[in-house]
Design a protein around this motif. Sequence first.
Motif, PDB file in Angstrom:
ATOM      1  N   ILE A   1       0.903  -1.184  -0.258  1.00  0.00           N
ATOM      2  CA  ILE A   1      -0.141   0.041   0.141  1.00  0.00           C
ATOM      3  C   ILE A   1       0.774   1.399   0.063  1.00  0.00           C
ATOM      4  CG2 ILE A   1      -1.752   1.252   1.462  1.00  0.00           C
ATOM      5  CD1 ILE A   1      -3.013  -1.231   2.338  1.00  0.00           C
ATOM      6  N   CYS A   2       1.679   1.271   0.853  1.00  0.00           N
ATOM      7  CA  CYS A   2       2.805   2.376   0.935  1.00  0.00           C
ATOM      8  C   CYS A   2       3.563   2.466  -0.305  1.00  0.00           C
ATOM      9  CB  CYS A   2       3.719   1.955   2.191  1.00  0.00           C
ATOM     10  SG  CYS A   2       4.859   3.462   2.624  1.00  0.00           S
TER      11      CYS A   2
ATOM     12  N   LEU B   1       1.315   4.373  -2.998  1.00  0.00           N
ATOM     13  CA  LEU B   1       1.235   5.793  -2.581  1.00  0.00           C
ATOM     14  C   LEU B   1       2.725   6.516  -3.028  1.00  0.00           C
ATOM     15  CD1 LEU B   1      -0.846   5.502   0.757  1.00  0.00           C
ATOM     16  CD2 LEU B   1      -1.833   6.305  -1.369  1.00  0.00           C
ATOM     17  N   MET B   2       3.506   6.031  -2.367  1.00  0.00           N
ATOM     18  CA  MET B   2       4.796   6.974  -2.611  1.00  0.00           C
ATOM     19  C   MET B   2       5.216   7.126  -3.951  1.00  0.00           C
ATOM     20  SD  MET B   2       5.648   7.789   0.299  1.00  0.00           S
ATOM     21  CE  MET B   2       7.221   8.416   0.126  1.00  0.00           C
TER      22      MET B   2
ATOM     23  N   TYR C   1       2.857   7.312  -6.553  1.00  0.00           N
ATOM     24  CA  TYR C   1       1.946   8.287  -7.176  1.00  0.00           C
ATOM     25  C   TYR C   1       2.514   9.494  -6.668  1.00  0.00           C
ATOM     26  CZ  TYR C   1      -2.120  10.918  -7.842  1.00  0.00           C
ATOM     27  OH  TYR C   1      -3.199  11.690  -8.116  1.00  0.00           O
ATOM     28  N   CYS C   2       2.447   9.727  -5.418  1.00  0.00           N
ATOM     29  CA  CYS C   2       2.947  10.984  -4.865  1.00  0.00           C
ATOM     30  C   CYS C   2       4.162  11.750  -5.146  1.00  0.00           C
ATOM     31  CB  CYS C   2       2.639  11.114  -3.292  1.00  0.00           C
ATOM     32  SG  CYS C   2       1.167  10.701  -2.570  1.00  0.00           S
TER      33      CYS C   2
ATOM     34  N   ILE D   1      -0.963   4.050   5.466  1.00  0.00           N
ATOM     35  CA  ILE D   1      -1.158   5.248   5.173  1.00  0.00           C
ATOM     36  C   ILE D   1      -0.375   6.354   5.843  1.00  0.00           C
ATOM     37  CG2 ILE D   1      -3.237   6.878   4.647  1.00  0.00           C
ATOM     38  CD1 ILE D   1      -5.008   4.113   4.187  1.00  0.00           C
TER      39      ILE D   1
ATOM     40  N   SER E   1       3.223   6.663   4.777  1.00  0.00           N
ATOM     41  CA  SER E   1       3.284   7.620   3.717  1.00  0.00           C
ATOM     42  C   SER E   1       3.152   8.997   3.758  1.00  0.00           C
ATOM     43  CB  SER E   1       2.093   6.967   2.408  1.00  0.00           C
ATOM     44  OG  SER E   1       2.110   5.540   2.424  1.00  0.00           O
ATOM     45  N   GLY E   2       2.119   9.335   4.581  1.00  0.00           N
ATOM     46  CA  GLY E   2       1.957  10.552   4.720  1.00  0.00           C
ATOM     47  C   GLY E   2       3.109  11.205   5.748  1.00  0.00           C
TER      48      GLY E   2
ATOM     49  N   VAL F   1      -1.415  12.824   5.515  1.00  0.00           N
ATOM     50  CA  VAL F   1      -2.457  12.000   4.598  1.00  0.00           C
ATOM     51  C   VAL F   1      -3.289  13.128   4.209  1.00  0.00           C
ATOM     52  CG1 VAL F   1      -4.516  10.495   4.972  1.00  0.00           C
ATOM     53  CG2 VAL F   1      -2.338  10.007   6.176  1.00  0.00           C
TER      54      VAL F   1
ATOM     55  N   ILE G   1      -1.900  13.765   0.648  1.00  0.00           N
ATOM     56  CA  ILE G   1      -2.103  12.821  -0.336  1.00  0.00           C
ATOM     57  C   ILE G   1      -3.355  12.841  -0.786  1.00  0.00           C
ATOM     58  CG2 ILE G   1      -2.098  10.277  -0.511  1.00  0.00           C
ATOM     59  CD1 ILE G   1      -0.021  10.063   1.704  1.00  0.00           C
TER      60      ILE G   1
ATOM     61  N   ILE H   1      -4.459  13.689  -4.752  1.00  0.00           N
ATOM     62  CA  ILE H   1      -5.517  12.732  -5.483  1.00  0.00           C
ATOM     63  C   ILE H   1      -6.551  13.617  -5.969  1.00  0.00           C
ATOM     64  CG2 ILE H   1      -7.027  10.519  -5.351  1.00  0.00           C
ATOM     65  CD1 ILE H   1      -4.908   9.632  -3.150  1.00  0.00           C
TER      66      ILE H   1
END
Length: 345
Positions: free
Chosen positions: A43-44, A47-48, A50-51, A190, A193-194, A334, A337, A341
């Motif tokens: 999951i992380c 997200l990383m 994409y961001c 999550i 990631s934040g 978060v 993030i 999106i």
Amino acid sequence: MKEIVMLAGAYISVCIGSGFATGQEILQFFSVQGSKSILAGIICMVLMMYCGARLFEIGKNIQLKYSNDIFTYLFGNFMGSIFKIIIPVFSLCSFIVMISGAGATINQYYGINKTIGGIILAIITMISVIMGMNKVLDILGNLGPIISIIAIGVSIVYITKNYQNLSNIDYTINNLGIVKVIDSWPISAIVYSGLNIIFATPFLVGAGKTAKNIENCKSAGIIGGFILILSAMFINIAILADIQNVHMQEIPTLYMSKQISPLIGNIFSLILIGGIYTTAAPLLWSVCNSCYEEKSKKFNIMAIICTILGIFGGMLPFSYLVKFMYPISGSVGVLIILALIKKRR
């Protein structure tokens, strides 16, 4: 291709920091979740990737005057102005964590007074930041991938020595009674990631501004995010393989490297300090650039003042600072993030 590697390397570097490189972040956000930590890592990673791509892209497209103007772009004037105040404060606090982590590392391995170790790193970081973004990018782009490769190598060796313990890892963790920062493994992923994004955002936007084209920005973000979390998962599995001993260490990765051999311990201690530096420099740059243009007199004065604050704040215990600061910072991250999106739509 060279620019992609440099930008991806800078992305890895800005996120590695003292918590990642020492293993404390990974232990507290992933390893304590046991076997589910691998799912959290996936999951992380998404997200990383994409961001990172989005922030580099925004930096290239929007060409903001100050790096923290990104928050006005993402949240509007009212909420953006609030973020423009709190994010530099969080970044300064995290810079303090870096200084404390450097002091703890140097003290644990070399026996040098923790404060002196922190002062050395703080001064080197300050000089780098005063020299400007391009110089920081040159240094970070080279260091990040090297640190990741060595961290993966040490982890693989440690896993091969202790892999038999992985078969009943969830049972072991339950018996050890390790306190989790966050109970839920998806939320932990999550928030972690934040935590990375909150500190990386202004720096990645500033770095994206220097890129030649959008394709390089996207590729660098995807590659950087992938390698960063891949490294984290190797360290995570290594920690899990000897969790009963590693969870008691303030600096888990240094403990593991020393168990392999004293020579590896010596090498990794230097890598660890380099990893802390690679996050301390972008954090300090982001704080100063949030108020003043780099290389201006006021920018340099602010760099000196923040360095002094970092030295005094860094005298606090490292593991305490990680436990106190990072869950709060991650929760705010978060929101960034979610804004990235939403802004895409």
